[in-house]
Design a protein around this motif. Structure first.
Motif, short mmCIF file in Angstrom:
data_model
loop_
_atom_site.label_atom_id
_atom_site.label_comp_id
_atom_site.label_asym_id
_atom_site.label_seq_id
_atom_site.Cartn_x
_atom_site.Cartn_y
_atom_site.Cartn_z
N GLN A 105 -14.85 -3.20 6.23
CA GLN A 105 -13.41 -3.39 6.42
C GLN A 105 -12.94 -4.71 5.79
OE1 GLN A 105 -11.35 -1.00 7.42
NE2 GLN A 105 -9.72 -2.42 6.89
N ILE A 108 -12.29 -4.00 2.20
CA ILE A 108 -11.06 -3.21 2.00
C ILE A 108 -9.83 -4.09 2.19
CG2 ILE A 108 -9.71 -1.29 2.97
CD1 ILE A 108 -12.42 0.11 3.50
N ARG A 112 -7.03 -5.17 -0.63
CA ARG A 112 -5.59 -4.92 -0.45
C ARG A 112 -4.80 -6.21 -0.67
NH1 ARG A 112 -3.08 -1.42 4.31
NH2 ARG A 112 -3.94 -2.92 5.73
N SER A 115 -4.73 -6.98 -4.34
CA SER A 115 -3.84 -6.03 -5.03
C SER A 115 -2.38 -6.48 -4.87
CB SER A 115 -4.05 -4.65 -4.40
OG SER A 115 -3.07 -3.75 -4.83
N ASN A 116 -2.05 -6.96 -3.68
CA ASN A 116 -0.66 -7.42 -3.45
C ASN A 116 -0.37 -8.74 -4.18
OD1 ASN A 116 0.03 -5.17 -2.01
ND2 ASN A 116 -0.46 -6.06 -0.02
N ASP A 119 0.30 -7.64 -7.70
CA ASP A 119 1.64 -7.03 -7.78
C ASP A 119 2.74 -8.11 -7.78
OD1 ASP A 119 3.44 -4.71 -7.65
OD2 ASP A 119 3.95 -5.51 -5.69
N PHE A 145 -8.76 -2.57 -10.95
CA PHE A 145 -9.13 -1.27 -10.36
C PHE A 145 -10.61 -0.95 -10.62
CE2 PHE A 145 -4.46 0.18 -11.11
CZ PHE A 145 -4.07 -0.47 -9.95
N LYS A 148 -12.67 -2.92 -8.22
CA LYS A 148 -12.60 -2.32 -6.88
C LYS A 148 -13.46 -1.05 -6.83
CE LYS A 148 -9.60 -0.35 -3.37
NZ LYS A 148 -8.28 0.15 -2.99
N THR B 59 -1.95 2.15 7.31
CA THR B 59 -3.38 2.39 7.55
C THR B 59 -4.12 1.05 7.42
OG1 THR B 59 -3.98 2.72 5.25
CG2 THR B 59 -3.20 4.67 6.45
N GLY B 61 -6.24 0.45 5.16
CA GLY B 61 -6.59 0.27 3.74
C GLY B 61 -7.53 1.37 3.26
N TYR B 62 -7.67 1.46 1.94
CA TYR B 62 -8.44 2.56 1.35
C TYR B 62 -9.55 2.04 0.44
CZ TYR B 62 -4.31 5.22 2.76
OH TYR B 62 -3.29 5.79 3.48
N ASP B 93 3.12 -0.75 1.61
CA ASP B 93 2.17 -1.77 2.08
C ASP B 93 1.36 -2.36 0.92
OD1 ASP B 93 2.99 -1.19 4.59
OD2 ASP B 93 1.16 -0.18 5.24
N GLU B 94 1.11 -1.53 -0.07
CA GLU B 94 0.30 -1.98 -1.21
C GLU B 94 0.82 -1.25 -2.46
OE1 GLU B 94 -3.94 -1.32 -0.68
OE2 GLU B 94 -4.32 -1.88 -2.75
N PRO B 95 1.86 -1.80 -3.10
CA PRO B 95 2.52 -1.08 -4.21
C PRO B 95 1.59 -0.62 -5.34
CG PRO B 95 3.80 -2.99 -3.56
CD PRO B 95 2.51 -3.08 -2.81
N LEU B 96 0.56 -1.43 -5.65
CA LEU B 96 -0.31 -1.05 -6.78
C LEU B 96 -1.24 0.12 -6.49
CD1 LEU B 96 -1.37 -4.36 -8.57
CD2 LEU B 96 0.46 -2.80 -9.13
N LEU B 97 -1.27 0.52 -5.21
CA LEU B 97 -2.10 1.68 -4.84
C LEU B 97 -1.67 2.92 -5.62
CD1 LEU B 97 -4.41 2.04 -2.82
CD2 LEU B 97 -2.75 2.72 -1.11
N ASP B 99 -0.50 3.05 -8.73
CA ASP B 99 -1.11 3.01 -10.07
C ASP B 99 -2.60 3.34 -10.00
OD1 ASP B 99 1.00 1.16 -11.92
OD2 ASP B 99 1.12 0.90 -9.78
N GLU B 100 -3.23 2.82 -8.92
CA GLU B 100 -4.67 3.04 -8.77
C GLU B 100 -4.98 4.53 -8.60
OE1 GLU B 100 -6.33 0.80 -5.49
OE2 GLU B 100 -8.28 1.75 -5.74
N MET B 103 -4.56 6.45 -11.71
CA MET B 103 -5.69 6.27 -12.62
C MET B 103 -6.84 7.23 -12.26
SD MET B 103 -7.80 2.80 -13.55
CE MET B 103 -9.16 3.00 -12.42
#
Lengths: 192, 111
Positions: A105, A108, A112, A115-116, A119, A145, A148, B59, B61-62, B93-97, B99-100, B103
């Motif tokens: 976790q 993860i 996140r 990633s933010n 952005d 990416f 990750k 959530t 996260g992924y 919550d995570e805008p670039l998700l 794009d990910e 992909m």
């Protein structure tokens, strides 16, 4: 009387100016030329215009660009620090077999957060005049990416997951690639 | 095709803490999400020629393993173009998700 009360500062300034002028003329006996050289006059005029242009347009514009550059560089440094945090997690839990859920976790959550940060940087870059080209933006995102995917892809989150020792070099290379890209961006922004 | 009729809110309809890639690797996997929710709703949207909205917010996260198996898996069945033209992703919550995931959909090779 009302006129004098309203404009007392201006009237006083003019009077002081006249007195200083008379005193200087009386004490130092300065002689002024009656003729004015047109070249000297043009020179004075151009100097005056340049001083006004620099003071009101060039300097504020330079300052504004510097503020934008500093903001973008600061954001990139935060991003680099966030990527470094992920790498530190990897170094810390690389040997854990299997990787505990609480530690999965942490990866993860860190991804996140990074990633933010990324952005945020892209948004700020597009907001400033210093635009990131579409190719550079895609490259930066894809490098992140891929990093990750290498760390949290495969069977990550399965009960038996451990990092593969065979892929250790790959993890390290992708981390360095991402850091290198961020460093290049810092240098490019500073130079632009 | 303009209307959004089908909707999946992962945190409510599936789980707040998405799991691993395959069903045999643990609970709430990407494969389980694909089979139980994503595939049936996507097929319905496809049949009705509408958009399936997938809400990924709220959530924990992924991991890539979950996302790749779910969305890449869908693209392996229906092809990247069809998937991209029939889904819409909500990822505040995570805008670039977004794009990910796109992909992984584009990288997926048909079965």
């Amino acid at each position: 009387m009302k006129f004098i009360r309203i404009y007392k500062v201006q009237i006083l300034s003019i009077l002081v100016g006249v007195i200083i002028g008379l005193l200087v003329n009386h004490l130092f006996k300065i002689n002024f030329e009656d003729k004015v050289n047109p070249v000297d006059f043009a020179n004075l005029f151009v100097t005056l215009i340049l001083a006004i242009v620099i003071a009101f347009y060039v300097e504020p514009s330079n300052e504004s660009v510097r503020v934008e550059k500093d903001l973008l560089i600061e954001q990139l440094k935060d991003l680099k620090s966030s990527v470094k945090d992920i790498h530190s997690l990897f170094v810390l839990f690389y040997d854990e077999a299997p990787l505990q859920n609480v530690n999965k976790q942490k990866f993860i959550t860190s991804f996140r957060s990074t990633s933010n940060q990324l952005d945020l940087f892209i948004n700020q870059m597009n907001h400033c005049n210093n635009n990131l080209s579409a190719v550079e933006e895609t490259e930066l995102k894809n490098t992140f990416f891929r990093y990750k995917k290498t760390l949290t892809g495969g069977n990550f989150n399965s009960l038996t997951f451990t990092f593969s020792s065979a892929s250790e070099v790959k993890y390290e290379t992708l981390y360095l690639n991402l850091t290198k890209k961020i460093n290049h961006l810092i240098l490019d922004i500073n130079k632009s | 095709m303009t209307a959004t009729i089908e909707k999946i809110i992962i945190s409510k309809d599936f789980i707040e803490a998405p799991g691993a890639r395959n069903i045999d690797e643990g609970k709430h996997s990407g494969e389980a999400f694909l089979k139980k929710l994503l595939l049936p709703k996507f097929e319905k949207a496809l049949k009705e020629n509408t958009i399936l909205l997938i809400d990924l917010d709220n959530t924990e996260g992924y991991a890539t393993s979950f996302l790749e198996e779910a969305f890449g898996g869908l693209a392996r069945i229906y092809g990247s173009e069809k998937v991209l033209s029939h889904i819409d992703l909500k990822t505040e919550d995570e805008p670039l998700l977004k794009d990910e995931i796109e992909m992984y959909i584009l990288d997926a090779k048909p079965l």
